[in-house]
Enzyme design. Sequence first.
Site, short mmCIF file in Angstrom:
data_model
loop_
_atom_site.label_atom_id
_atom_site.label_comp_id
_atom_site.label_asym_id
_atom_site.label_seq_id
_atom_site.Cartn_x
_atom_site.Cartn_y
_atom_site.Cartn_z
N SER A 23 17.34 90.51 69.47
CA SER A 23 16.76 89.94 68.26
C SER A 23 17.07 90.78 67.02
O SER A 23 16.65 90.44 65.92
CB SER A 23 15.24 89.78 68.42
OG SER A 23 14.66 91.02 68.80
N ASN A 110 5.12 94.83 73.28
CA ASN A 110 4.34 93.59 73.12
C ASN A 110 3.26 93.73 72.05
O ASN A 110 3.07 92.85 71.22
CB ASN A 110 3.70 93.19 74.45
CG ASN A 110 4.76 92.91 75.52
OD1 ASN A 110 5.94 92.85 75.20
ND2 ASN A 110 4.34 92.76 76.76
N THR A 155 -1.16 53.54 40.45
CA THR A 155 -1.52 53.43 41.86
C THR A 155 -0.48 52.46 42.43
O THR A 155 -0.07 51.53 41.73
CB THR A 155 -2.95 52.89 42.07
OG1 THR A 155 -3.01 51.55 41.59
CG2 THR A 155 -4.00 53.72 41.36
N HIS A 156 -0.06 52.70 43.63
CA HIS A 156 1.05 51.91 44.24
C HIS A 156 2.31 51.97 43.38
O HIS A 156 3.13 51.03 43.40
CB HIS A 156 0.66 50.45 44.45
CG HIS A 156 -0.69 50.25 45.07
ND1 HIS A 156 -0.88 50.16 46.42
CD2 HIS A 156 -1.91 50.17 44.51
CE1 HIS A 156 -2.17 50.01 46.68
NE2 HIS A 156 -2.82 50.02 45.53
N SER A 277 27.58 66.36 37.11
CA SER A 277 28.31 65.74 38.21
C SER A 277 29.77 66.12 38.05
O SER A 277 30.27 66.26 36.94
CB SER A 277 28.14 64.22 38.11
OG SER A 277 29.24 63.58 38.71
N LYS A 283 26.24 62.68 33.43
CA LYS A 283 25.07 62.95 34.27
C LYS A 283 24.46 64.34 34.14
O LYS A 283 25.14 65.31 33.87
CB LYS A 283 25.44 62.72 35.74
CG LYS A 283 25.62 61.26 36.03
CD LYS A 283 25.59 60.99 37.51
CE LYS A 283 24.19 61.13 38.04
NZ LYS A 283 24.17 60.97 39.49
N ASN A 285 21.73 66.23 36.64
CA ASN A 285 21.02 65.98 37.89
C ASN A 285 19.84 66.93 38.10
O ASN A 285 19.94 68.12 37.81
CB ASN A 285 21.98 66.11 39.07
CG ASN A 285 23.04 65.04 39.04
OD1 ASN A 285 22.80 63.94 38.55
ND2 ASN A 285 24.22 65.37 39.53
N GLU A 290 15.04 68.20 43.71
CA GLU A 290 15.61 67.55 44.91
C GLU A 290 15.72 68.55 46.06
O GLU A 290 15.42 68.23 47.21
CB GLU A 290 17.00 66.99 44.59
CG GLU A 290 16.95 65.75 43.72
CD GLU A 290 18.35 65.28 43.36
OE1 GLU A 290 18.71 64.16 43.72
OE2 GLU A 290 19.09 66.04 42.70
N TYR A 317 2.32 88.07 77.28
CA TYR A 317 3.58 88.02 76.54
C TYR A 317 4.66 87.29 77.34
O TYR A 317 4.78 87.46 78.55
CB TYR A 317 4.08 89.43 76.19
CG TYR A 317 5.40 89.39 75.43
CD1 TYR A 317 5.45 89.25 74.06
CD2 TYR A 317 6.62 89.44 76.13
CE1 TYR A 317 6.64 89.16 73.38
CE2 TYR A 317 7.83 89.35 75.45
CZ TYR A 317 7.83 89.22 74.08
OH TYR A 317 9.02 89.12 73.40
N LYS A 325 10.02 84.63 65.21
CA LYS A 325 10.41 85.39 64.03
C LYS A 325 11.22 84.60 63.02
O LYS A 325 10.89 84.55 61.83
CB LYS A 325 11.16 86.65 64.44
CG LYS A 325 10.20 87.70 64.81
CD LYS A 325 10.74 88.81 65.61
CE LYS A 325 9.69 89.21 66.60
NZ LYS A 325 9.38 88.21 67.64
#
Length: 462
Positions: A23, A110, A155-156, A277, A283, A285, A290, A317, A325
């Site tokens: 690890s 451990n 709403t909606h 873009s 554009k 963006n 995002e 363990y 991790k």
Amino acid sequence: MGKTWSDRFEEGLNPFIDSFNASIEFDFVLLQEDLDGSIAHARMLAKTGIISSKEASDIELGLEKIRLEASKGTYKPDSQDEDIHMFVERRLISLLGEVGKKLHTGRSRNDQVGTDLRLWLRRRIDDLDLDLTSFQLALLKHAENNLFTLIPGYTHLQRAQPLSLAHHLLAYIEMINRDRERLKDVRKRVDICPLGSAALAGTSLPIDREFTANELGFSSIYSNSLDAVSDRDFAVEFTSAAALIMTHLSRFSEEIIFWASDEFAFVLLTDRCSTGSSLMPQKKNPDVPELIRGKTGRVFGHLQGLLTMIKGLPLAYNKDFQEDKEAIFDTVKTVRDSVKAMTILLEEGLEFSIERLNETVGSDFSNATDVADYLVSKNVPFREAYQVVGRAVKFCIKEKILLKDLTLNQWQNFNSIIQEEIYEKLIPEKVVASRVSVGGTGFTRVREQLEKWKNSLISPKE
Ligand code: ARG
């Protein structure tokens, strides 16, 4: 030097299995905590007379030397080091010889790894709390500047009733505050020390667990050694709290993304946080929100991964735990980066189009409820008032006009009780100002909330 395993092993590991098992590639980030935990352990061994104070101070000096070497990059892990714990111990033995071999007395990897992970996470939770506070402050700044800016409330995703933009932004401050409270609560269970539980059953040596816990600033110790080395609830709880933070950021991201579209045009993205873009020159963006929305999925995935990893494990363990991790590390990185990016976006990446927002609110039927409320104030039962306004809206849509464009005569045809004062009730500012119920968007209420948050975020009591 070969592996640290006992002489029971005659053959070396298959090289692929060796690296599959290791690890070190990802747990090296626990170096500081591993050193801190080992120093506390060495001091405890001396305090209880298990090793001499000279041995403990040699060990401590050796561990500090490793800290220095690692920071300069002069001592790095290599393929012999299975994990961070073996890496530190191997170097300690090469620096100190026999004395170095005494450090692991009365402890196991451990309880060691559990201690390191909790120390690491506790520090990150404190950092994340600061990140979240900065995000709240960035929201508060926009809220303070936009108490009287109006924004359609939905709403909606259908226009419902107009709002103070500050009210909208304060809703996120509330959400983030719950996130901070959740982290504070999780922190209590991260703050329990497993060290001294050894492999699973405790030890016959006269160790002092309270001493090490105290040295490391833990508020308490685990009462059951089996539970101590096999508890990863704190990892699940933290990741769950992080998933909710990401959910909140993702919802806000979604709003920013459509606010920035030509269709809404509620915000302008500045050059500081938006990208162009490669093909379409016009554009700009919204990559930042995002990406945050997209990264939310990774954190949900880690939560699912941890729960699934733990669910079939017998006490105590199991090597499966090594898989905790990367989930925890990546969750911390993702959530901290996302909070930071969102804060920068608020600070320098977007401007609210105040004029456009105010105009938008005046060009719809989101004041319809207010006509109904006006009729209610004239003793018309609500359900009847509701129907009256419904008919008026239907008429306006047919005529392509707004409620404010109806003549008093036309209004009175819908209900004769209606007077000239109706026009005042239709003005968006008045509509918003009138919602003074506790927690409502009325300016006086929102101003109280702004004050409250200013006091608690800028000069917090604790
Ligand atoms: N690298 C291991 C982990 O992350 C450390 C504990 C190993 N313990 C053991 N008994 N093999 O979980």
